[in-house]
Design an enzyme around this catalytic site. Structure first.
Site, PDB file in Angstrom:
ATOM      1  N   ASP A  10       0.840  -1.192   0.000  1.00  0.00           N
ATOM      2  CA  ASP A  10       0.000   0.000   0.000  1.00  0.00           C
ATOM      3  C   ASP A  10       0.875   1.243   0.000  1.00  0.00           C
ATOM      4  OD1 ASP A  10      -2.150   1.673   0.129  1.00  0.00           O
ATOM      5  OD2 ASP A  10      -2.871   0.995   2.082  1.00  0.00           O
ATOM      6  N   ASP A 104      -4.101   2.550  -5.123  1.00  0.00           N
ATOM      7  CA  ASP A 104      -2.811   2.617  -4.418  1.00  0.00           C
ATOM      8  C   ASP A 104      -2.489   1.380  -3.591  1.00  0.00           C
ATOM      9  OD1 ASP A 104      -4.750   2.979  -2.517  1.00  0.00           O
ATOM     10  OD2 ASP A 104      -3.931   4.835  -1.689  1.00  0.00           O
ATOM     11  N   GLU A 105      -3.158   0.262  -3.851  1.00  0.00           N
ATOM     12  CA  GLU A 105      -2.834  -0.947  -3.091  1.00  0.00           C
ATOM     13  C   GLU A 105      -2.947  -2.202  -3.956  1.00  0.00           C
ATOM     14  OE1 GLU A 105      -5.490  -1.881   0.161  1.00  0.00           O
ATOM     15  OE2 GLU A 105      -7.180  -0.923  -0.852  1.00  0.00           O
TER      16      GLU A 105
END
Length: 384
Positions: A10, A104-105
């Protein structure tokens, strides 16, 4: 419990990190990505700003009160989307099985690969590679399933690494707040807290029948997660599904105005489906079929979004590019693809709180009374 090895990677304050990469003077400062007017909303903020109580989806005016010395940056979703694709390609090239969970992960399934690699060392080296090649900070959690690895990441951020081994899972989870459990909504958190259930250990000891009576099926899912159980697979990135719709005209048409309203109606419907599933799209495709049955398609990569206005504008641009022969048309189709989880980040970096609130209000009406209960005026006569 399991012999699975799941890595959750992340980005740390992703939007802010992209801005810091461009402007090093922002390092260590309370930075807020969001609309700069009183109508704006916070899309993301640095850890320095979070210390003052600032958080995503907060009205900008409130953030200014809490952190008056914060540096506001309007933000650029196109740049954030490009950085996201950049990271995904690095991870996909080096990983056996990767799922892009949001902008974003990522999850990486290393199950079985532990025979050939020290998984923790592998994750460490992969994290270092991402930071070296992108100059963006990233953290990872490693454990036996997606739930525990995600919680581990959140516990070690920012700039952290945490390996929670199988025998450590219960001791790791027990003292944490139930708020840490992925999928724990605010209403559910308040309901359980009011019952005195505030720690994961307490939740893990509730009888399944009681959990079912309190929260239904979702209660049983949360109970399993509280006990460190999660059988959800890592879904290969290339298998991320798309959603689409098409309309075949009753009679072949060259009425561009009508087709424009039809595209608006189709995209509005798809946008609602995206938000209802908690998804964002990064690619849109428009297909037309001429009266001679020739199909022509045009697609474009877009910043991650599920906001109708953005999708409608791009769909109409693509239609204008693809419709070149000025022949009669018999079909128009729209497809949204490259889907990832995420709705809360939609265009919040713009001064668009009213638009964001309007979309949410319309979605509530659709969920209660049906998808066609409310429409844009330009689409009232359209039936697809």
């Amino acid at each position: 419990m399991s012999d699975r090895h799941i890595i959750h990677m992340d980005q740390d304050a992703f939007f802010v990190s992209v801005e810091v990469r461009k402007n090093s003077s922002l390092v260590g400062k309370p930075v807020i990505i969001g609309g700069t007017s009183d109508r704006g909303v916070v899309a993301s903020c640095s850890y320095e700003a979070r210390k003052f109580g600032v958080h995503a989806a907060m009205p900008s005016r409130m953030a200014k009160i809490l952190c008056p010395h914060a540096i506001f940056v309007r933000g650029n979703m196109d740049e954030y989307s490009k950085a996201s694709h950049e990271i995904t390609e690095i991870l996909r090239e080096k990983s056996p099985l990767i799922e892009k969970a949001s902008i974003d992960e990522h999850y990486i399934d290393m199950t079985g690969m532990d025979k050939f690699h020290n998984v923790e060392k592998y994750a460490h080296e992969l994290r270092q590679l991402v930071m070296r090649e992108t100059c963006l900070p990233i953290s990872f959690g490693l454990s036996v399933n997606k739930t525990v690895s995600k919680i581990a990441t959140n516990e070690c951020k920012p700039n952290g690494e945490l390996n929670v081994k199988e025998q450590q899972v219960r001791n790791f989870l027990n003292p944490l707040s139930i708020r840490k459990i992925p999928g724990m909504g605010e209403k559910t958190f308040i309901k359980l807290s009011d019952m005195g259930i505030k720690k994961i250990q307490t939740l893990s000891q509730i009888h399944p029948e009681q959990m079912s009576a309190i929260l239904g099926k979702n209660g049983l899912v949360l109970l399993q997660k509280a006990n460190g159980i999660d059988t959800a697979p890592v879904i290969p990135f290339q298998e991320q599904k798309s959603i689409g719709t098409q309309c075949t005209f009753h009679a072949d048409s060259i009425d561009v105005a009508m087709i424009g309203n039809l595209i608006t109606s189709m995209v509005t419907s798809l946008g609602f489906q995206l938000r209802d599933k908690g998804k964002q799209a990064a690619c849109i495709t428009v297909t037309i079929r001429y009266s001679n049955f020739e199909d022509v398609s045009k697609q474009a990569t877009i910043p991650y979004t599920a906001l109708d206005s953005v999708l409608i504008k791009k769909a109409k641009e693509l239609f204008a590019q693809v419709y070149q022969k000025r022949m009669l048309l018999r079909l128009v189709g729209i497809r949204l693809s490259n889907l990832v989880n995420g709705f809360e980040q939609i265009d919040l970096y713009n001064d668009s709180q009213e638009q964001y609130n309007l979309v949410q209000a319309m979605d509530k009406i659709r969920k209660r009374f049906g998808e066609h209960a409310i429409k844009l005026a330009s689409t009232l006569d359209i039936d697809i």
